[in-house]
Design an enzyme around this catalytic site. Sequence first.
Site, PDB file in Angstrom:
ATOM      1  N   TYR A 143       0.765 -13.798  -2.574  1.00 29.81           N
ATOM      2  CA  TYR A 143       0.795 -12.579  -3.376  1.00 29.81           C
ATOM      3  C   TYR A 143       1.508 -12.848  -4.702  1.00 29.81           C
ATOM      4  O   TYR A 143       1.015 -12.492  -5.782  1.00 29.81           O
ATOM      5  CB  TYR A 143       1.514 -11.490  -2.572  1.00 29.81           C
ATOM      6  CG  TYR A 143       1.684 -10.172  -3.280  1.00 29.81           C
ATOM      7  CD1 TYR A 143       0.593  -9.397  -3.620  1.00 29.81           C
ATOM      8  CD2 TYR A 143       2.956  -9.682  -3.565  1.00 29.81           C
ATOM      9  CE1 TYR A 143       0.758  -8.168  -4.247  1.00 29.81           C
ATOM     10  CE2 TYR A 143       3.129  -8.458  -4.181  1.00 29.81           C
ATOM     11  CZ  TYR A 143       2.022  -7.699  -4.527  1.00 29.81           C
ATOM     12  OH  TYR A 143       2.192  -6.492  -5.144  1.00 29.81           O
ATOM     13  N   ILE A 173       7.893   0.133  -3.973  1.00 28.71           N
ATOM     14  CA  ILE A 173       7.672   1.536  -4.352  1.00 28.71           C
ATOM     15  C   ILE A 173       7.786   2.434  -3.112  1.00 28.71           C
ATOM     16  O   ILE A 173       7.167   2.176  -2.083  1.00 28.71           O
ATOM     17  CB  ILE A 173       6.285   1.719  -5.012  1.00 28.71           C
ATOM     18  CG1 ILE A 173       6.134   0.773  -6.222  1.00 28.71           C
ATOM     19  CG2 ILE A 173       6.075   3.175  -5.424  1.00 28.71           C
ATOM     20  CD1 ILE A 173       7.125   0.980  -7.346  1.00 28.71           C
TER      21      ILE A 173
HETATM   22  N1  SER Z   1       5.728  -3.696  -2.440  1.00 27.54           N
HETATM   23  C1  SER Z   1       5.162  -5.013  -2.592  1.00 27.54           C
HETATM   24  C2  SER Z   1       5.166  -5.747  -1.319  1.00 27.54           C
HETATM   25  O1  SER Z   1       6.085  -5.559  -0.551  1.00 27.54           O
HETATM   26  C3  SER Z   1       5.919  -5.770  -3.633  1.00 27.54           C
HETATM   27  O2  SER Z   1       5.218  -5.754  -4.826  1.00 27.54           O
HETATM   28  O3  SER Z   1       4.311  -6.535  -1.079  1.00 27.54           O
END
Ligand code: SER
Length: 320
Positions: A143, A173
Amino acid sequence: MKKILVTGAAGQIGSELAPALRERHGAENVIAAGHRTPLPNDVQKSGPSVTLDVTDHAEVMSAVGDLGIGTIYHMSSILSALAESNRQTAHAVNINGAYNVLEAAVAHGVEQVIIPSSIAAFGPDTPQDSTPNETIQRPNTLYGISKVFGEHLGNYYQEKLGLDVRGLRLPGIISWKTEPTAGTTDYAVAIFYGAIREQRYTCYLSSDTRLPMMYMPDCIKSIIDLAEADASSLKHHADFNVGAVSFTPSEIGAAVAARVQGFEMDYEIDLLRQAIADSWPNSLDDTAAREEWGWSPSYDLDSMTDDMLENLKIKLGDGG
Ligand code: SER
Protein backbone atom coordinates in the site's frame (compact mmCIF):
# COMPACT_ATOMS: atom_id res chain seq x y z
CA MET A 1 -19.99 23.57 -15.77
CA LYS A 2 -17.75 20.58 -16.45
CA LYS A 3 -18.57 17.63 -14.22
CA ILE A 4 -16.74 16.39 -11.14
CA LEU A 5 -15.99 12.66 -10.93
CA VAL A 6 -15.45 10.97 -7.55
CA THR A 7 -13.97 7.46 -7.89
CA GLY A 8 -14.24 5.12 -4.91
CA ALA A 9 -17.51 6.80 -3.91
CA ALA A 10 -18.60 3.71 -1.96
CA GLY A 11 -15.49 3.88 0.21
CA GLN A 12 -14.95 5.41 3.63
CA ILE A 13 -13.89 8.85 2.37
CA GLY A 14 -15.57 8.88 -1.07
CA SER A 15 -19.00 8.19 0.45
CA GLU A 16 -18.75 11.44 2.43
CA LEU A 17 -16.76 13.47 -0.09
CA ALA A 18 -19.30 13.02 -2.92
CA PRO A 19 -22.22 14.47 -0.88
CA ALA A 20 -20.01 17.34 0.37
CA LEU A 21 -19.03 18.21 -3.21
CA ARG A 22 -22.69 18.00 -4.30
CA GLU A 23 -23.61 20.56 -1.64
CA ARG A 24 -20.89 22.83 -2.89
CA HIS A 25 -21.17 22.48 -6.65
CA GLY A 26 -24.74 21.29 -7.23
CA ALA A 27 -25.87 17.65 -7.05
CA GLU A 28 -26.15 17.23 -10.84
CA ASN A 29 -22.49 18.23 -11.31
CA VAL A 30 -20.92 15.54 -9.12
CA ILE A 31 -20.82 11.99 -10.52
CA ALA A 32 -20.22 9.27 -7.95
CA ALA A 33 -18.33 6.29 -9.36
CA GLY A 34 -18.32 2.91 -7.67
CA HIS A 35 -17.42 -0.57 -8.82
CA ARG A 36 -17.91 -3.75 -6.75
CA THR A 37 -19.20 -2.27 -3.49
CA PRO A 38 -22.66 -0.75 -3.94
CA LEU A 39 -22.87 3.01 -3.39
CA PRO A 40 -24.61 3.98 -0.14
CA ASN A 41 -28.29 4.88 -0.64
CA ASP A 42 -27.87 8.60 -0.05
CA VAL A 43 -24.99 8.81 -2.54
CA GLN A 44 -27.00 6.92 -5.13
CA LYS A 45 -30.15 8.97 -4.64
CA SER A 46 -28.69 12.45 -4.26
CA GLY A 47 -27.08 12.77 -7.71
CA PRO A 48 -25.72 11.00 -10.80
CA SER A 49 -23.64 7.85 -10.48
CA VAL A 50 -21.76 5.42 -12.75
CA THR A 51 -20.16 2.03 -12.45
CA LEU A 52 -16.48 2.40 -13.22
CA ASP A 53 -13.64 -0.11 -12.98
CA VAL A 54 -10.57 2.10 -12.50
CA THR A 55 -8.30 -0.82 -13.40
CA ASP A 56 -9.71 -0.88 -16.95
CA HIS A 57 -7.77 1.67 -19.02
CA ALA A 58 -10.28 1.84 -21.90
CA GLU A 59 -13.24 2.15 -19.54
CA VAL A 60 -11.63 5.03 -17.62
CA MET A 61 -10.67 6.76 -20.87
CA SER A 62 -14.17 6.66 -22.29
CA ALA A 63 -15.91 7.55 -19.00
CA VAL A 64 -13.81 10.67 -18.49
CA GLY A 65 -14.36 11.75 -22.11
CA ASP A 66 -18.05 10.83 -22.43
CA LEU A 67 -19.11 12.34 -19.10
CA GLY A 68 -17.41 15.71 -19.77
CA ILE A 69 -15.27 15.57 -16.65
CA GLY A 70 -13.35 18.68 -15.52
CA THR A 71 -12.16 17.53 -12.08
CA ILE A 72 -11.41 14.06 -10.70
CA TYR A 73 -11.21 13.13 -7.02
CA HIS A 74 -9.54 9.73 -7.30
CA MET A 75 -10.48 8.02 -4.03
CA SER A 76 -10.39 4.34 -5.12
CA SER A 77 -7.78 2.44 -3.19
CA ILE A 78 -7.11 -0.93 -1.58
CA LEU A 79 -6.08 -0.17 2.02
CA SER A 80 -2.95 -1.36 3.78
CA ALA A 81 -3.91 -4.67 5.44
CA LEU A 82 -5.90 -6.02 2.48
CA ALA A 83 -3.16 -4.99 0.03
CA GLU A 84 -0.67 -7.26 1.83
CA SER A 85 -2.85 -10.32 1.23
CA ASN A 86 -4.19 -9.33 -2.19
CA ARG A 87 -1.19 -8.01 -4.10
CA GLN A 88 -2.71 -8.39 -7.53
CA THR A 89 -5.81 -6.34 -6.78
CA ALA A 90 -3.75 -3.77 -4.86
CA HIS A 91 -1.44 -3.35 -7.84
CA ALA A 92 -4.34 -3.13 -10.28
CA VAL A 93 -6.34 -0.59 -8.27
CA ASN A 94 -3.65 1.50 -6.57
CA ILE A 95 -0.99 1.58 -9.29
CA ASN A 96 -2.76 0.95 -12.60
CA GLY A 97 -5.83 2.86 -11.38
CA ALA A 98 -3.81 6.01 -10.62
CA TYR A 99 -2.06 5.77 -13.99
CA ASN A 100 -5.34 5.24 -15.87
CA VAL A 101 -6.97 8.24 -14.20
CA LEU A 102 -4.02 10.57 -14.91
CA GLU A 103 -3.74 9.41 -18.54
CA ALA A 104 -7.48 9.91 -19.09
CA ALA A 105 -7.21 13.35 -17.51
CA VAL A 106 -4.48 14.42 -19.93
CA ALA A 107 -6.25 12.88 -22.94
CA HIS A 108 -9.55 14.66 -22.22
CA GLY A 109 -8.38 18.06 -20.97
CA VAL A 110 -9.37 17.54 -17.32
CA GLU A 111 -8.44 20.64 -15.31
CA GLN A 112 -7.59 19.11 -11.94
CA VAL A 113 -6.96 15.70 -10.37
CA ILE A 114 -6.88 15.12 -6.61
CA ILE A 115 -5.10 11.90 -5.57
CA PRO A 116 -4.78 11.26 -1.85
CA SER A 117 -1.62 9.71 -0.47
CA SER A 118 -1.19 8.38 3.07
CA ILE A 119 1.04 8.20 6.13
CA ALA A 120 1.80 4.78 4.63
CA ALA A 121 4.08 6.56 2.14
CA PHE A 122 6.64 6.58 4.96
CA GLY A 123 8.52 3.57 6.31
CA PRO A 124 10.68 2.19 9.11
CA ASP A 125 13.66 4.42 8.20
CA THR A 126 11.59 7.62 8.37
CA PRO A 127 11.92 9.83 11.49
CA GLN A 128 8.71 8.95 13.37
CA ASP A 129 8.03 12.02 15.48
CA SER A 130 6.79 15.11 13.72
CA THR A 131 7.73 13.49 10.41
CA PRO A 132 8.87 16.22 7.99
CA ASN A 133 7.19 16.75 4.62
CA GLU A 134 10.48 15.96 2.87
CA THR A 135 12.23 12.96 4.38
CA ILE A 136 13.18 9.33 3.77
CA GLN A 137 10.34 7.42 2.11
CA ARG A 138 11.09 3.72 2.04
CA PRO A 139 7.75 2.07 2.81
CA ASN A 140 7.78 -1.69 3.39
CA THR A 141 4.12 -2.29 2.55
CA LEU A 142 2.54 -2.67 -0.88
CA TYR A 143 0.00 0.00 0.00
CA GLY A 144 2.78 2.41 0.96
CA ILE A 145 4.75 1.64 -2.20
CA SER A 146 1.65 2.33 -4.29
CA LYS A 147 1.11 5.63 -2.48
CA VAL A 148 4.70 6.77 -3.11
CA PHE A 149 4.14 5.83 -6.76
CA GLY A 150 0.96 7.95 -6.80
CA GLU A 151 2.80 10.94 -5.31
CA HIS A 152 5.66 10.74 -7.81
CA LEU A 153 3.36 10.10 -10.74
CA GLY A 154 1.14 13.02 -9.71
CA ASN A 155 4.11 15.36 -9.45
CA TYR A 156 5.36 14.11 -12.84
CA TYR A 157 2.05 14.86 -14.59
CA GLN A 158 2.04 18.27 -12.89
CA GLU A 159 5.59 19.19 -13.88
CA LYS A 160 5.97 17.51 -17.25
CA LEU A 161 2.44 17.49 -18.62
CA GLY A 162 0.98 20.64 -17.07
CA LEU A 163 -1.92 18.85 -15.34
CA ASP A 164 -3.02 20.38 -12.03
CA VAL A 165 -2.49 17.40 -9.69
CA ARG A 166 -2.82 17.77 -5.93
CA GLY A 167 -2.54 15.25 -3.13
CA LEU A 168 -2.17 14.94 0.59
CA ARG A 169 -0.83 12.27 2.95
CA LEU A 170 -3.90 11.44 4.98
CA PRO A 171 -3.55 9.92 8.45
CA GLY A 172 -5.97 7.26 9.77
CA ILE A 173 -9.48 8.57 9.17
CA ILE A 174 -12.18 8.18 11.81
CA SER A 175 -15.82 8.32 10.73
CA TRP A 176 -19.25 6.91 11.55
CA LYS A 177 -20.92 6.67 8.13
CA THR A 178 -18.99 3.96 6.24
CA GLU A 179 -16.94 1.57 8.35
CA PRO A 180 -13.44 0.83 6.99
CA THR A 181 -12.31 -2.79 7.32
CA ALA A 182 -9.19 -3.19 5.21
CA GLY A 183 -6.75 -0.82 6.87
CA THR A 184 -4.42 -0.68 9.85
CA THR A 185 -5.91 2.38 11.54
CA ASP A 186 -9.47 0.93 11.52
CA TYR A 187 -9.29 0.04 15.22
CA ALA A 188 -9.91 3.72 15.99
CA VAL A 189 -13.30 3.38 14.24
CA ALA A 190 -14.14 -0.17 15.42
CA ILE A 191 -13.63 0.85 19.06
CA PHE A 192 -16.74 3.06 18.82
CA TYR A 193 -18.90 0.22 17.42
CA GLY A 194 -17.66 -2.04 20.25
CA ALA A 195 -18.31 0.64 22.87
CA ILE A 196 -21.89 1.27 21.76
CA ARG A 197 -22.87 -2.34 21.05
CA GLU A 198 -21.24 -4.17 23.96
CA GLN A 199 -19.29 -1.69 26.10
CA ARG A 200 -16.07 -3.45 25.22
CA TYR A 201 -13.42 -3.68 22.51
CA THR A 202 -10.50 -6.00 21.76
CA CYS A 203 -7.78 -3.99 20.04
CA TYR A 204 -5.41 -5.57 17.50
CA LEU A 205 -2.65 -2.97 18.02
CA SER A 206 -0.61 -2.64 21.23
CA SER A 207 -1.75 -0.05 23.77
CA ASP A 208 1.17 2.33 23.10
CA THR A 209 1.10 2.36 19.26
CA ARG A 210 0.92 6.06 18.44
CA LEU A 211 -0.42 6.99 14.99
CA PRO A 212 -1.54 10.20 13.29
CA MET A 213 -5.34 10.32 12.94
CA MET A 214 -8.03 12.70 11.67
CA TYR A 215 -11.80 13.03 12.05
CA MET A 216 -13.80 12.84 8.82
CA PRO A 217 -15.06 16.48 8.79
CA ASP A 218 -11.41 17.61 8.90
CA CYS A 219 -10.52 15.09 6.19
CA ILE A 220 -13.22 16.42 3.85
CA LYS A 221 -12.17 19.98 4.65
CA SER A 222 -8.51 19.21 3.91
CA ILE A 223 -9.32 17.69 0.52
CA ILE A 224 -11.63 20.53 -0.54
CA ASP A 225 -9.32 23.27 0.82
CA LEU A 226 -6.38 21.83 -1.09
CA ALA A 227 -8.43 21.47 -4.29
CA GLU A 228 -9.55 25.10 -4.04
CA ALA A 229 -6.19 26.58 -3.01
CA ASP A 230 -4.72 29.28 -5.21
CA ALA A 231 -2.31 27.46 -7.58
CA SER A 232 0.22 30.27 -7.38
CA SER A 233 0.77 29.69 -3.65
CA LEU A 234 1.57 25.97 -4.01
CA LYS A 235 5.18 24.85 -4.01
CA HIS A 236 4.26 21.21 -3.35
CA HIS A 237 1.62 19.36 -5.34
CA ALA A 238 0.84 15.67 -4.79
CA ASP A 239 2.61 15.19 -1.45
CA PHE A 240 1.42 17.38 1.44
CA ASN A 241 1.60 16.09 5.03
CA VAL A 242 -1.64 16.91 6.88
CA GLY A 243 -1.73 16.43 10.64
CA ALA A 244 -4.68 16.63 13.01
CA VAL A 245 -4.54 14.44 16.13
CA SER A 246 -2.14 11.74 17.22
CA PHE A 247 -3.01 9.13 19.85
CA THR A 248 -2.46 5.56 21.08
CA PRO A 249 -5.10 2.85 21.60
CA SER A 250 -4.87 3.40 25.34
CA GLU A 251 -5.47 7.16 24.94
CA ILE A 252 -8.55 6.76 22.73
CA GLY A 253 -9.68 3.92 25.03
CA ALA A 254 -9.55 6.34 27.98
CA ALA A 255 -11.49 8.99 26.01
CA VAL A 256 -14.21 6.41 25.22
CA ALA A 257 -14.23 5.06 28.81
CA ALA A 258 -14.78 8.59 30.13
CA ARG A 259 -18.02 8.73 28.10
CA VAL A 260 -19.33 5.12 27.98
CA GLN A 261 -20.09 3.68 31.38
CA GLY A 262 -18.45 0.31 32.03
CA PHE A 263 -16.37 0.39 28.83
CA GLU A 264 -13.50 -2.10 28.89
CA MET A 265 -10.71 -2.68 26.44
CA ASP A 266 -8.26 -5.54 26.05
CA TYR A 267 -5.64 -6.44 23.47
CA GLU A 268 -5.02 -9.33 21.04
CA ILE A 269 -2.20 -8.23 18.79
CA ASP A 270 -2.47 -8.88 15.05
CA LEU A 271 1.17 -9.21 13.99
CA LEU A 272 0.56 -8.09 10.39
CA ARG A 273 -1.19 -4.85 11.31
CA GLN A 274 1.13 -4.21 14.26
CA ALA A 275 4.17 -4.42 11.95
CA ILE A 276 2.50 -2.05 9.48
CA ALA A 277 1.63 0.44 12.24
CA ASP A 278 5.17 0.24 13.67
CA SER A 279 6.56 1.32 10.29
CA TRP A 280 4.39 4.47 10.16
CA PRO A 281 4.95 7.90 11.76
CA ASN A 282 3.71 8.83 15.24
CA SER A 283 2.86 12.38 14.18
CA LEU A 284 3.33 14.63 11.14
CA ASP A 285 4.89 18.04 10.57
CA ASP A 286 2.37 19.73 8.27
CA THR A 287 3.98 23.17 8.07
CA ALA A 288 3.98 23.09 4.25
CA ALA A 289 0.19 22.53 4.13
CA ARG A 290 -0.38 25.24 6.75
CA GLU A 291 1.81 27.76 4.92
CA GLU A 292 0.88 27.01 1.32
CA TRP A 293 -2.91 26.59 1.61
CA GLY A 294 -3.84 27.48 5.16
CA TRP A 295 -4.47 23.96 6.52
CA SER A 296 -5.83 23.91 10.05
CA PRO A 297 -7.82 21.03 11.62
CA SER A 298 -10.80 21.63 13.91
CA TYR A 299 -11.21 18.40 15.92
CA ASP A 300 -9.08 17.08 18.79
CA LEU A 301 -9.45 13.69 20.51
CA ASP A 302 -12.18 14.88 22.90
CA SER A 303 -14.37 16.73 20.39
CA MET A 304 -14.00 13.86 17.91
CA THR A 305 -14.96 11.25 20.54
CA ASP A 306 -18.06 13.26 21.54
CA ASP A 307 -19.20 13.64 17.95
CA MET A 308 -18.47 10.01 16.96
CA LEU A 309 -20.46 8.62 19.89
CA GLU A 310 -23.38 10.95 19.27
CA ASN A 311 -23.68 10.13 15.55
CA LEU A 312 -22.88 6.42 15.74
CA LYS A 313 -25.49 5.91 18.47
CA ILE A 314 -28.10 7.40 16.13
CA LYS A 315 -26.88 5.30 13.21
CA LEU A 316 -26.93 2.09 15.25
CA GLY A 317 -30.40 2.85 16.50
CA ASP A 318 -29.60 3.72 20.09
CA GLY A 319 -30.64 7.35 20.35
CA GLY A 320 -29.35 7.69 23.87
N1 SER B 1 -6.16 4.23 6.95
C1 SER B 1 -5.18 3.67 6.06
C2 SER B 1 -4.88 2.27 6.40
O1 SER B 1 -4.90 1.96 7.57
C3 SER B 1 -3.93 4.49 6.09
O2 SER B 1 -3.89 5.32 4.98
O3 SER B 1 -4.59 1.49 5.56
